[in-house]
Enzyme design. Structure first.
Site, mmCIF file in Angstrom:
data_model
loop_
_atom_site.group_PDB
_atom_site.id
_atom_site.type_symbol
_atom_site.label_atom_id
_atom_site.label_comp_id
_atom_site.label_asym_id
_atom_site.label_seq_id
_atom_site.Cartn_x
_atom_site.Cartn_y
_atom_site.Cartn_z
ATOM 1 N N ASP A 33 0.584 -1.345 -0.185
ATOM 2 C CA ASP A 33 0.008 -0.025 0.002
ATOM 3 C C ASP A 33 0.874 1.170 0.127
ATOM 4 O O ASP A 33 0.478 2.406 0.318
ATOM 5 C CB ASP A 33 -1.038 -0.038 1.171
ATOM 6 C CG ASP A 33 -0.268 -0.208 2.470
ATOM 7 O OD1 ASP A 33 0.974 -0.208 2.689
ATOM 8 O OD2 ASP A 33 -0.970 -0.478 3.549
ATOM 9 N N ASP A 71 -0.005 -8.440 -2.148
ATOM 10 C CA ASP A 71 -0.816 -8.454 -0.831
ATOM 11 C C ASP A 71 -1.035 -10.135 -0.436
ATOM 12 O O ASP A 71 -1.540 -10.754 -1.070
ATOM 13 C CB ASP A 71 -2.024 -7.800 -0.926
ATOM 14 C CG ASP A 71 -2.974 -7.672 0.493
ATOM 15 O OD1 ASP A 71 -2.365 -8.543 1.491
ATOM 16 O OD2 ASP A 71 -3.656 -7.197 0.570
ATOM 17 N N ASN A 84 10.170 -11.822 1.576
ATOM 18 C CA ASN A 84 10.276 -11.123 2.781
ATOM 19 C C ASN A 84 9.154 -10.257 3.285
ATOM 20 O O ASN A 84 8.704 -9.797 4.361
ATOM 21 C CB ASN A 84 11.353 -9.823 2.238
ATOM 22 C CG ASN A 84 11.461 -8.843 3.643
ATOM 23 O OD1 ASN A 84 11.908 -9.165 4.678
ATOM 24 N ND2 ASN A 84 10.629 -7.441 3.223
ATOM 25 N N TYR A 114 1.838 -14.990 15.005
ATOM 26 C CA TYR A 114 2.906 -14.621 14.252
ATOM 27 C C TYR A 114 4.376 -15.456 14.590
ATOM 28 O O TYR A 114 4.745 -16.005 13.413
ATOM 29 C CB TYR A 114 3.498 -13.023 14.693
ATOM 30 C CG TYR A 114 4.901 -12.589 14.075
ATOM 31 C CD1 TYR A 114 4.489 -11.997 12.686
ATOM 32 C CD2 TYR A 114 6.015 -12.350 14.600
ATOM 33 C CE1 TYR A 114 5.623 -11.575 11.932
ATOM 34 C CE2 TYR A 114 6.931 -12.063 13.840
ATOM 35 C CZ TYR A 114 7.002 -11.612 12.350
ATOM 36 O OH TYR A 114 8.129 -11.365 11.913
ATOM 37 N N LYS A 155 6.030 -17.760 11.479
ATOM 38 C CA LYS A 155 7.309 -17.708 11.146
ATOM 39 C C LYS A 155 8.110 -19.022 11.389
ATOM 40 O O LYS A 155 9.035 -19.241 10.411
ATOM 41 C CB LYS A 155 7.999 -16.590 11.868
ATOM 42 C CG LYS A 155 7.547 -15.114 11.287
ATOM 43 C CD LYS A 155 7.987 -15.153 9.890
ATOM 44 C CE LYS A 155 7.780 -13.653 9.378
ATOM 45 N NZ LYS A 155 8.116 -13.422 8.162
ATOM 46 N N THR A 180 16.708 -0.837 11.068
ATOM 47 C CA THR A 180 16.194 -0.718 9.728
ATOM 48 C C THR A 180 15.436 0.707 9.699
ATOM 49 O O THR A 180 15.313 1.435 10.760
ATOM 50 C CB THR A 180 15.169 -1.585 9.408
ATOM 51 O OG1 THR A 180 13.866 -1.327 9.830
ATOM 52 C CG2 THR A 180 15.586 -3.022 9.527
#
Length: 262
Positions: A40, A65, A92, A164, A168, A199
């Site tokens: 986005d 997406d 990624n 999450y 992963k 980052t």
């Protein structure tokens, strides 16, 4: 070291910021043709594309997406139509579920099953769908490199909701399966599991926090997005001749991120 990347087609998902953006730039420096996906923020992706071309590569933008699998197939088809195939995939892109990492104050039992389905669907199924879309072309060519981006959270966990980290950690099993499935066709698949990384998407972190984290690492410094990107480029290049099915942890993975505690 010859990376054999000049002219190769590389798809980097989630490349509009952070590690993804640094990885796209790093492949650009190797003379690759880099497809950059965004969800986005096309303005950010356009800046990364300009950096890739300034570094000597070619760039192409395409929306993807993870929560809409039709965009995955469309993104891959668009790149194949433009450049004839995809030889390197860096998976990624991530779905956080909100504005950032999970809230550690949320109790496990208070996370809805709908959120579990959304998180697993995007971060694990969405990644698998991306791999599935690029594999036929790699098999036909007899060469391919796939790098799946996980997180140290997959191993050390984090308080609060678990979808999450679960998603992963699933990438580890995916990589092992793919290593056996694609190895005889010249396709190497590995996982990079970064720790707390400095980052451009993590501005304003107090120095005392990053200093404490750095002190807990073997090198006494935290990895930057460029550090992780250089590792990804090696794994996703011809310089990697036979490393597959492995999980590679960067130096920051030894530090416990602030949300872990303890």
């Amino acid at each position: 070291m010859n990376t054999e990347l000049s002219g190769r087609v590389v798809l980097v998902t989630g490349a509009s910021s952070g590690i993804g953006a640094a990885t796209a730039r790093a492949y650009g420096r190797e003379g690759a043709r880099v497809a950059i996906t965004y969800r986005d923020r096309p303005d950010r992706a356009e800046k990364v594309a300009a950096d890739v071309e300034d570094a000597g590569g070619q760039a192409h933008l395409v929306r993807l997406d993870l929560e809409d699998l039709s965009t995955v197939d469309h993104a891959v088809a668009t790149v194949v139509e433009r450049w004839g195939g995809i030889e390197v995939l860096v998976a990624n892109a991530v779905r956080w579920g909100g504005d950032g990492p999970p809230d550690p104050s949320v109790r496990f039992e208070d996370v809805s099953l709908a959120e579990w389905e959304a998180m697993i669907g995007a971060n694990l199924i969405g990644t698998a769908a991306t791999v599935r879309a690029v594999l036929p072309g790699m098999r036909a060519k007899g060469w391919g490199r796939i790098v799946l981006i996980s997180s140290s959270v997959a191993e050390e966990g984090l308080p609060g909701p678990g979808p999450y980290g679960t998603a992963k950690s699933g990438l580890y099993g995916l990589a092992r399966s793919l290593a056996w499935n694609g190895g005889r066709d010249g396709i190497l698949v590995n996982v990079v599991a970064p720790g707390f990384t400095l980052t451009d998407s993590r501005p304003g972190i107090p120095a005392f926090v990053t200093d404490a984290l750095a002190a807990a690492t073997p090198t006494h410094r935290l990895s930057t997005s460029d550090d992780v990107a250089n590792l990804i480029v090696f794994l996703g290049s011809g310089a990697n001749g036979n490393l597959t099915g492995e999980v590679i942890r960067d130096g920051s993975a030894a530090a416990r991120a602030p949300h872990i505690g303890g």
